[in-house]
Design a protein around this motif. Structure first.
Motif, PDB file in Angstrom:
ATOM      1  N   TYR A  16       0.839  -1.195   0.000  1.00  0.00           N
ATOM      2  CA  TYR A  16       0.000   0.000   0.000  1.00  0.00           C
ATOM      3  C   TYR A  16       0.878   1.250   0.000  1.00  0.00           C
ATOM      4  O   TYR A  16       0.620   2.212  -0.741  1.00  0.00           O
ATOM      5  N   GLN A  17       1.935   1.232   0.805  1.00  0.00           N
ATOM      6  CA  GLN A  17       2.818   2.396   0.884  1.00  0.00           C
ATOM      7  C   GLN A  17       3.558   2.625  -0.425  1.00  0.00           C
ATOM      8  O   GLN A  17       3.791   3.774  -0.825  1.00  0.00           O
ATOM      9  N   CYS A  18       3.924   1.543  -1.130  1.00  0.00           N
ATOM     10  CA  CYS A  18       4.557   1.677  -2.449  1.00  0.00           C
ATOM     11  C   CYS A  18       3.598   2.367  -3.418  1.00  0.00           C
ATOM     12  O   CYS A  18       3.994   3.277  -4.167  1.00  0.00           O
ATOM     13  N   ALA A  19       2.343   1.932  -3.417  1.00  0.00           N
ATOM     14  CA  ALA A  19       1.348   2.508  -4.321  1.00  0.00           C
ATOM     15  C   ALA A  19       1.075   3.972  -3.980  1.00  0.00           C
ATOM     16  O   ALA A  19       0.967   4.824  -4.874  1.00  0.00           O
ATOM     17  N   GLU A  20       0.993   4.269  -2.695  1.00  0.00           N
ATOM     18  CA  GLU A  20       0.748   5.648  -2.252  1.00  0.00           C
ATOM     19  C   GLU A  20       1.892   6.561  -2.675  1.00  0.00           C
ATOM     20  O   GLU A  20       1.674   7.682  -3.169  1.00  0.00           O
ATOM     21  N   TYR A  21       3.113   6.086  -2.502  1.00  0.00           N
ATOM     22  CA  TYR A  21       4.301   6.858  -2.887  1.00  0.00           C
ATOM     23  C   TYR A  21       4.326   7.098  -4.392  1.00  0.00           C
ATOM     24  O   TYR A  21       4.581   8.214  -4.859  1.00  0.00           O
ATOM     25  N   PHE A  22       4.061   6.059  -5.153  1.00  0.00           N
ATOM     26  CA  PHE A  22       4.097   6.151  -6.609  1.00  0.00           C
ATOM     27  C   PHE A  22       3.039   7.131  -7.101  1.00  0.00           C
ATOM     28  O   PHE A  22       3.304   7.979  -7.965  1.00  0.00           O
ATOM     29  N   ALA A  23       1.811   7.027  -6.559  1.00  0.00           N
ATOM     30  CA  ALA A  23       0.730   7.924  -6.979  1.00  0.00           C
ATOM     31  C   ALA A  23       1.074   9.375  -6.663  1.00  0.00           C
ATOM     32  O   ALA A  23       0.792  10.287  -7.460  1.00  0.00           O
ATOM     33  N   LEU A  24       1.707   9.592  -5.514  1.00  0.00           N
ATOM     34  CA  LEU A  24       2.100  10.948  -5.133  1.00  0.00           C
ATOM     35  C   LEU A  24       3.165  11.480  -6.079  1.00  0.00           C
ATOM     36  O   LEU A  24       3.092  12.636  -6.537  1.00  0.00           O
ATOM     37  N   GLN A  25       4.165  10.647  -6.396  1.00  0.00           N
ATOM     38  CA  GLN A  25       5.233  11.077  -7.294  1.00  0.00           C
ATOM     39  C   GLN A  25       4.705  11.394  -8.693  1.00  0.00           C
ATOM     40  O   GLN A  25       5.200  12.310  -9.351  1.00  0.00           O
ATOM     41  N   ARG A  26       3.727  10.661  -9.131  1.00  0.00           N
ATOM     42  CA  ARG A  26       3.175  10.852 -10.474  1.00  0.00           C
ATOM     43  C   ARG A  26       2.021  11.836 -10.485  1.00  0.00           C
ATOM     44  O   ARG A  26       1.422  12.084 -11.534  1.00  0.00           O
TER      45      ARG A  26
END
Length: 309
Positions: free
Chosen positions: A67-77
């Motif tokens: 979940y944290q990987c997805a949250e980080y990726f969405a924020l970066q993009r």
């Protein structure tokens, strides 16, 4: 929907503490690793966790590393849409088989693919190391690199190259056994001294460099003779129930080398004899496994690494 598999891995491989890792592929064709699936959703980020070891993960999905990987990726993009993810947790937590690395690798590869692969191999590897380090307690790449890239990977940490794939002895059989108990990676790291005598440091350097030389010259006998751990195993072996007895028995059976996989409690043993590898697996199933969640496999090195299913 995109589904990505990331194989289990052995960190250290005895001779290369924090510097060498290898991905695992059971010779029976089964998959030994986690998968992450991703698809678009209406809004927000959701994560469903399945698999035999799902119950070992945090109850709150926000605390799950995927979940944290997805949250980080969405924020970066700067992504404002929704994501729906499913983690199939097939590797035991705290096993010494790169469980957290497998989840992180599968997550980042799946999410990167979903977004059209905006990040390069090395950019992804850096992110994987950072996130896996949140669980293991320190950033190191000897699990994420082989799980991501496949093969046996040597960590270089050079400005232009984080790691390099090593030649693989295809005639080697790797017998891997997880006893069915968990050990904290950070706790096991604390058992290793923060400083070592110069003689041990020199021995470590000689063995690792000799092992890498043997791989490149395909000198199987030399490589197997050097496959010992002078850094971590002497301080960790007594913390792993039945490890010392199992190693003694496996070497007495004729296997060429035996060591701790990662920080344990899983172990590995190596031989060029398939029948001996199968016999070792059977012995481990009877004598090293202590719960129904334990398992043993005869493996080759997984040359593919992470891939879409």
């Amino acid at each position: 929907m995109i589904t990505v598999y990331a194989p289990a891995s052995m960190g250290n491989v005895s001779v290369g503490f924090d510097l060498l890792g290898a991905a695992l592929a059971p010779i029976d064709g089964s998959l030994l690793g986690d998968t992450v699936s991703i698809e678009a959703a209406a809004t927000g980020i959701s994560l469903t966790v399945t698999g035999p070891f799902a119950h070992k993960l945090p109850a709150q999905v926000q605390d799950n590393i995927v979940y944290q990987c997805a949250e980080y990726f969405a924020l970066q993009r700067q992504y404002t849409g929704g994501l729906s993810l499913v983690l199939s947790k097939n590797l035991p937590v705290g096993s010494g088989l790169g469980s957290s690395a497998s989840s992180v690798v599968a997550a980042f590869v799946a999410i990167n693919s979903f977004f059209g692969e905006p990040y390069s191999r090395d950019e992804l590897l850096l992110m994987m190391g950072e996130f896996e380090g949140k669980i293991s307690g320190s950033i190191h790449y000897d699990n994420v690199a082989p799980s991501f890239l496949g093969g046996m990977q040597l960590m270089l940490s050079a400005p232009s190259m984080l790691c390099a794939g090593m030649p693989v002895m295809e005639e080697w059989y790797w017998v891997v056994a997880y006893p069915g108990i968990s050990l904290s990676t950070s706790m096991m790291r604390e058992l290793v001294p923060t400083s070592l005598p110069t003689s041990i440091a020199l021995q470590f350097g000689q063995q690792l460099s000799g092992f890498i030389h043997a791989l490149h010259t395909h000198d199987s006998t030399l490589a197997l003779s050097l496959l010992t751990d002078v850094i971590a195993e002497p301080y960790r072996c007594d913390a792993i129930p039945q490890f010392n007895e199992a190693k003694h028995q496996l070497l007495a059976m004729g296997l060429s080398a035996c060591g701790i996989s990662g920080s344990g409690p899983s172990l590995f043993a190596v031989t060029t004899d398939k029948a001996l590898a199968v016999a070792a697996k059977q012995w481990l199933q009877q004598h090293y496994l202590v719960s129904d969640s334990g398992f043993a496999h005869v493996c080759h090195i997984d040359q593919q690494g992470s891939r879409q299913l």
